[in-house]
Design a protein around this motif. Structure first.
Motif, PDB file in Angstrom:
ATOM      1  N   PRO A 120       0.819  -1.216   0.000  1.00 21.77           N
ATOM      2  CA  PRO A 120       0.000   0.000   0.000  1.00 21.77           C
ATOM      3  C   PRO A 120       0.848   1.258   0.000  1.00 21.77           C
ATOM      4  CG  PRO A 120      -0.830  -1.592   1.606  1.00 21.77           C
ATOM      5  CD  PRO A 120       0.470  -2.112   1.102  1.00 21.77           C
ATOM      6  N   GLY A 121       0.787   2.017  -1.106  1.00 17.01           N
ATOM      7  CA  GLY A 121       1.442   3.310  -1.160  1.00 17.01           C
ATOM      8  C   GLY A 121       2.939   3.256  -1.088  1.00 17.01           C
ATOM      9  N   THR A 122       3.535   2.080  -1.295  1.00 18.74           N
ATOM     10  CA  THR A 122       4.987   1.980  -1.182  1.00 18.74           C
ATOM     11  C   THR A 122       5.578   1.632  -2.529  1.00 18.74           C
ATOM     12  OG1 THR A 122       4.774   1.199   1.075  1.00 18.74           O
ATOM     13  CG2 THR A 122       6.895   0.828  -0.002  1.00 18.74           C
ATOM     14  N   PRO A 123       6.347   2.520  -3.166  1.00 16.10           N
ATOM     15  CA  PRO A 123       6.943   2.204  -4.449  1.00 16.10           C
ATOM     16  C   PRO A 123       8.014   1.143  -4.284  1.00 16.10           C
ATOM     17  CG  PRO A 123       7.785   4.293  -3.629  1.00 16.10           C
ATOM     18  CD  PRO A 123       6.715   3.861  -2.693  1.00 16.10           C
ATOM     19  N   ALA A 124       8.258   0.435  -5.374  1.00 16.84           N
ATOM     20  CA  ALA A 124       9.304  -0.581  -5.348  1.00 16.84           C
ATOM     21  C   ALA A 124      10.648   0.081  -5.088  1.00 16.84           C
ATOM     22  CB  ALA A 124       9.332  -1.315  -6.684  1.00 16.84           C
ATOM     23  N   PRO A 125      11.578  -0.646  -4.465  1.00 15.40           N
ATOM     24  CA  PRO A 125      12.897  -0.064  -4.217  1.00 15.40           C
ATOM     25  C   PRO A 125      13.516   0.438  -5.509  1.00 15.40           C
ATOM     26  CG  PRO A 125      12.656  -2.174  -3.083  1.00 15.40           C
ATOM     27  CD  PRO A 125      11.470  -2.026  -3.972  1.00 15.40           C
ATOM     28  N   ALA A 126      14.137   1.601  -5.431  1.00 20.79           N
ATOM     29  CA  ALA A 126      14.723   2.197  -6.627  1.00 20.79           C
ATOM     30  C   ALA A 126      15.890   1.346  -7.115  1.00 20.79           C
ATOM     31  CB  ALA A 126      15.205   3.613  -6.319  1.00 20.79           C
ATOM     32  N   PRO A 127      15.881   0.944  -8.380  1.00 21.88           N
ATOM     33  CA  PRO A 127      17.002   0.164  -8.897  1.00 21.88           C
ATOM     34  C   PRO A 127      18.197   1.065  -9.153  1.00 21.88           C
ATOM     35  CG  PRO A 127      15.449   0.645 -10.654  1.00 21.88           C
ATOM     36  CD  PRO A 127      14.852   1.202  -9.387  1.00 21.88           C
ATOM     37  N   ALA A 128      19.388   0.460  -9.158  1.00 26.82           N
ATOM     38  CA  ALA A 128      20.572   1.221  -9.556  1.00 26.82           C
ATOM     39  C   ALA A 128      20.420   1.580 -11.029  1.00 26.82           C
ATOM     40  CB  ALA A 128      21.821   0.391  -9.316  1.00 26.82           C
ATOM     41  N   TRP A 129      20.627   2.819 -11.353  1.00 26.26           N
ATOM     42  CA  TRP A 129      20.410   3.246 -12.730  1.00 26.26           C
ATOM     43  C   TRP A 129      21.363   4.376 -13.051  1.00 26.26           C
ATOM     44  CZ3 TRP A 129      18.159   7.941 -14.727  1.00 26.26           C
ATOM     45  CH2 TRP A 129      17.933   8.909 -13.746  1.00 26.26           C
ATOM     46  N   SER A 130      21.456   4.710 -14.324  1.00 25.59           N
ATOM     47  CA  SER A 130      22.310   5.804 -14.763  1.00 25.59           C
ATOM     48  C   SER A 130      21.510   6.719 -15.674  1.00 25.59           C
ATOM     49  CB  SER A 130      23.530   5.279 -15.519  1.00 25.59           C
ATOM     50  OG  SER A 130      24.240   6.355 -16.122  1.00 25.59           O
ATOM     51  N   PRO A 131      21.580   8.035 -15.472  1.00 23.53           N
ATOM     52  CA  PRO A 131      20.906   8.956 -16.394  1.00 23.53           C
ATOM     53  C   PRO A 131      21.401   8.797 -17.828  1.00 23.53           C
ATOM     54  CG  PRO A 131      21.589  10.096 -14.394  1.00 23.53           C
ATOM     55  CD  PRO A 131      22.217   8.742 -14.346  1.00 23.53           C
ATOM     56  N   GLY A 132      22.639   8.317 -17.988  1.00 23.73           N
ATOM     57  CA  GLY A 132      23.174   8.127 -19.334  1.00 23.73           C
ATOM     58  C   GLY A 132      22.468   7.051 -20.120  1.00 23.73           C
ATOM     59  N   ALA A 133      21.644   6.219 -19.452  1.00 24.03           N
ATOM     60  CA  ALA A 133      20.924   5.170 -20.166  1.00 24.03           C
ATOM     61  C   ALA A 133      19.784   5.735 -21.008  1.00 24.03           C
ATOM     62  CB  ALA A 133      20.372   4.151 -19.168  1.00 24.03           C
ATOM     63  N   LEU A 134      19.366   6.966 -20.734  1.00 27.35           N
ATOM     64  CA  LEU A 134      18.288   7.592 -21.502  1.00 27.35           C
ATOM     65  C   LEU A 134      18.871   8.284 -22.731  1.00 27.35           C
ATOM     66  CD1 LEU A 134      16.227   9.074 -18.544  1.00 27.35           C
ATOM     67  CD2 LEU A 134      15.851   6.948 -19.770  1.00 27.35           C
ATOM     68  N   ASP A 135      18.145   8.189 -23.847  1.00 28.45           N
ATOM     69  CA  ASP A 135      18.667   8.746 -25.097  1.00 28.45           C
ATOM     70  C   ASP A 135      18.347  10.232 -25.210  1.00 28.45           C
ATOM     71  OD1 ASP A 135      15.975   8.888 -25.779  1.00 28.45           O
ATOM     72  OD2 ASP A 135      16.030   7.098 -27.034  1.00 28.45           O
ATOM     73  N   ASP A 136      18.857  10.843 -26.283  1.00 27.49           N
ATOM     74  CA  ASP A 136      18.680  12.290 -26.457  1.00 27.49           C
ATOM     75  C   ASP A 136      17.232  12.665 -26.747  1.00 27.49           C
ATOM     76  OD1 ASP A 136      21.295  12.723 -25.941  1.00 27.49           O
ATOM     77  OD2 ASP A 136      21.889  13.323 -27.968  1.00 27.49           O
ATOM     78  N   GLU A 137      16.447  11.733 -27.245  1.00 25.37           N
ATOM     79  CA  GLU A 137      15.035  12.032 -27.460  1.00 25.37           C
ATOM     80  C   GLU A 137      14.331  12.263 -26.123  1.00 25.37           C
ATOM     81  OE1 GLU A 137      11.034  10.057 -29.539  1.00 25.37           O
ATOM     82  OE2 GLU A 137      13.002   9.109 -29.772  1.00 25.37           O
ATOM     83  N   ALA A 138      14.622  11.375 -25.162  1.00 27.51           N
ATOM     84  CA  ALA A 138      14.045  11.560 -23.829  1.00 27.51           C
ATOM     85  C   ALA A 138      14.596  12.811 -23.168  1.00 27.51           C
ATOM     86  CB  ALA A 138      14.339  10.332 -22.966  1.00 27.51           C
ATOM     87  N   LEU A 139      15.870  13.094 -23.410  1.00 28.70           N
ATOM     88  CA  LEU A 139      16.482  14.292 -22.836  1.00 28.70           C
ATOM     89  C   LEU A 139      15.820  15.547 -23.378  1.00 28.70           C
ATOM     90  CD1 LEU A 139      18.728  15.693 -21.205  1.00 28.70           C
ATOM     91  CD2 LEU A 139      20.241  15.388 -23.177  1.00 28.70           C
ATOM     92  N   THR A 140      15.596  15.593 -24.678  1.00 30.89           N
ATOM     93  CA  THR A 140      14.969  16.770 -25.291  1.00 30.89           C
ATOM     94  C   THR A 140      13.542  16.938 -24.797  1.00 30.89           C
ATOM     95  OG1 THR A 140      16.354  16.483 -27.256  1.00 30.89           O
ATOM     96  CG2 THR A 140      14.408  17.877 -27.480  1.00 30.89           C
TER      97      THR A 140
END
Length: 679
Positions: A120-140
């Motif tokens: 209830p109301g608890t998001p899943a634990p945040a996974p290890a991630w990198s902003p660099g994994a997102l492409d320039d389309e998402a960045l724009t």
């Protein structure tokens, strides 16, 4: 409202919301939601969150963008309280929702789309991630095409970044750029990135941070872009600076005239214009030493002048090496000054210094989002017919509208801060330059590593292998930290050295020596320090950290006793406390030999290599023999070669040998301090 939720919005805590808007709006929105006066959230199948507030305003927060990418009919500029209230209402609704699968699209785990919470109301634990994994389309989509275009122009010039990659115990990636820090609190979402850059450069800085993570591939630092210089050699202005340093070395501070000082001013300005920030700051310090000598001020120190000359020689030599990182050695990719947007700082105390004619204060302010310490400096002239004020008197001085003692022991929020390349801070004044100060409370205990240290030995091990100070970035307070203490085991006073010492242990149980030396500019400092340490209430100390004679030494700036920050240099008193005697320091003949050699070189630079006298040359010979006996044969040979070149009247050989000897000595002294006494 269904059980579907927006994982990106659930990840926004109050600190992040305050950074994206301001704390006042967050508090007001939280009160309204808690009182039942918030909007009723509704989530569309495409992830768009909608809500209508009791005052009639409608809010829309589409997925894939930050709060500033949403809309509200209230018409307020920027992020309004209605958008904050909608986020908080959505979080409350998620916390109250029963467990179970959400209707609509299947949960994908991608922020910005409806997800079904596993609890209830608890998001899943945040996974290890990198902003660099997102492409320039998402960045724009997150920051806009104009911001991406501005970032590409910066990329063409080149920039450097230090990166803190996401870890299970610290899941938020952080990029420290030359001009600001960018933090990514929500996995997979760039629109909620938090930065202390000015608002008009926010999107550009986010783009630069994303590209840095993309290029780093797990490395802690990266340099991107930059056009290759047509000439791979040393910039001519750096050659000019070295030439002026050579003239100063040959003539000595004793014979330096106004023409040389004027030339140094010109070269300093040109170095700054070329973004060669570390040499520019170095030349400015040289000018300061010459001005102090001309004024017969106690600020002039021959050893300091010698080390500055050695540093310029070392940076010139290091920059000429193939593959050298000019951003590290010369500061070429640092911004001279950067306006910061709504920066939040935690004061770590203040140091007072003074001469017969001046008093100066250095306020140290931790920037938790960047993991760095900034330095705010002020100086005042002592009236010619007045008594020099002690440390307690400057406590009432005002900086940016606030008393110095409040600023040195408070939480500072400013919308008018400017940070220099050397991590020095300037605060504006006036109606639009709002700076607020509140008591620091327990903020020290919440500082992130490495601002807060619990294991001194582990931290010192991370510093092994770093470049020598002569060629490191010229950061104002690189060795200042808050240390959590587990014990204070005794306070003693060395009357011969006028130094107070205390045996302490960090939270991991590692021993250290807390040491402070008497300064007439703040005569009550040692009394206040001894009283605080003897109270049994001290849990943390802010201090510069170094190694000396096999010991870990902490030079205190302030102490945390309960919720009170004690700043010894601002304390009243007259050094009247009686303390037990300290044990005599252990002998370190190598350190004594190195100190004598550096003093001999400083003496020759002070007088000038063109103006030797018998005692100066005899001192070089005597010091060389002393180094030989101590096993420092190479340095001894350089001192003998210097004496020979001076006697032979060969200025080129003398200047070259002096510089080589000074660099070697400076590096050897630093290495000896860090390694002496290790098993």
């Amino acid at each position: 409202m269904t059980a579907a939720t927006r994982a990106d919005l659930l990840a926004l805590d109050t600190d992040t919301l305050a950074a994206l808007a301001n704390r006042g709006l967050v508090k007001r929105a939280a009160r309204e939601v808690a009182a039942g006066d918030g909007p009723v959230p509704g989530l569309d199948l495409d992830g768009t969150l909608r809500g209508t507030c009791p005052d009639g305003n409608s809010v829309v927060l589409p997925p894939g963008t930050g709060l500033d990418g949403g809309s509200c009919t209230c018409g307020a500029p920027g992020v309004c309280r209605h958008r904050i209230a909608l986020v908080l209402a959505h979080q409350h609704a998620a916390a109250d929702a029963p467990p179970g699968p959400a209707p609509g699209p299947a949960a994908s785990g991608t922020p910005g789309t409806p997800d079904a919470p596993g609890a209830p109301g608890t998001p899943a634990p945040a996974p290890a991630w990198s902003p660099g994994a997102l492409d320039d389309e998402a960045l724009t989509a997150a920051v806009g095409a104009r911001a991406v275009a501005a970032a590409r122009r910066t990329l063409e010039r080149g920039y450097a970044a230090r990166l803190h990659h996401a870890r299970p115990d610290d899941p938020q990636p952080v990029a420290e750029l030359a001009s600001c820090t960018v933090r990514f609190p929500v996995p997979g979402e760039l629109g909620f990135a938090v930065t202390d850059a000015a608002q008009d450069r926010r999107g550009e800085m986010i783009a630069l941070a994303v590209w840095a993570f993309r290029a780093a591939d797990g490395r802690p630092a990266v340099t991107l872009g930059g056009r290759p210089e047509p000439d791979a050699g040393i910039p001519p202005v750096l050659d000019a600076a070295l030439g002026l340093a050579r003239e100063l070395l040959l003539d000595g501070a004793v014979h330096a005239g106004p023409v040389l000082t004027a030339d140094l001013h010109r070269v300093r300005d040109e170095l700054a214009d070329r973004s060669l920030h570390w040499p520019a700051g170095l030349v400015a310090d040289l000018i300061g030493q010459l001005d102090a000598y001309a004024a017969r001020s106690a600020d002039h120190r021959p050893e300091e002048l010698a080390l500055l000359l050695a540093e310029l020689h070392a940076r010139h030599h290091a920059a000429a090496r193939p593959g050298a990182s000019r951003s590290e050695v010369l500061g070429v990719r640092e911004s001279a000054e950067t306006p910061l947007r709504r920066i939040r700082l935690t004061a770590l105390g203040c140091r007072i210094r003074g001469t017969a004619t001046t008093r100066s204060a250095e306020v140290y302010l931790a920037h938790p989002a960047a993991g760095t310490v900034l330095v705010l400096r002020r100086s005042w002239d002592v009236p010619a017919d007045g008594r020099p004020p002690t440390g307690h008197a400057p406590a009432a001085r005002r900086i940016a509208g606030h008393r110095l003692d409040a600023l040195a022991a408070g939480n500072v929020v400013s919308e008018s801060a400017v940070r220099s390349a050397a991590r020095e801070l300037r605060l504006g004044r006036g109606r639009t330059a709002a700076t607020t100060v509140t008591p620091v409370g327990g903020a020290w205990t919440d500082l992130p590593a490495p601002l807060l240290l619990t294991d001194l030995d582990a931290h010192l091990r991370t510093l092994e292998g770093r470049p020598p100070r002569l060629i490191r970035p010229r950061i104002a307070a690189e060795s200042l930290h808050v240390v959590r203490l587990s014990a204070v085991e005794g306070v003693r006073y060395d009357a011969a050295e006028q130094r107070l010492e205390a045996a302490v242990r960090d939270a991991a149980g590692n021993p250290a020596t807390l040491a402070a030396t008497y300064d007439p500019a703040c005569p009550g400092s040692l009394d206040a320090l001894a009283a605080a340490l003897g109270s049994g209430a001290v849990t943390h100390v802010s201090a510069t950290l170094r190694r000396a004679a096999g010991r870990t030494v902490l030079e205190p700036v302030a102490l945390l006793a309960g919720d009170t920050v004690v700043v010894p240099d601002l304390a009243p008193g007259s050094a009247s406390t009686t303390l037990g005697p300290a044990a005599p320091p252990s002998a370190d003949p190598v350190a004594a030999d190195l100190a004598e050699a550096l003093a001999a070189l400083a003496d020759t630079a002070h007088r000038g290599l063109r103006h030797p006298d018998g005692p100066t040359l005899t001192r070089l010979d005597r010091t060389a023999a002393r180094l030989d006996r101590g096993g420092l044969a190479t340095t001894a040979g350089l001192l003998r070669a210097l004496a020979h070149a001076v006697r032979a009247g060969d200025p080129d050989a003398a200047a070259r040998t002096w510089s080589d000897a000074a660099v070697r000595l400076a590096v050897t002294v630093e290495a000896h301090r860090e390694t002496a006494g290790r098993p």
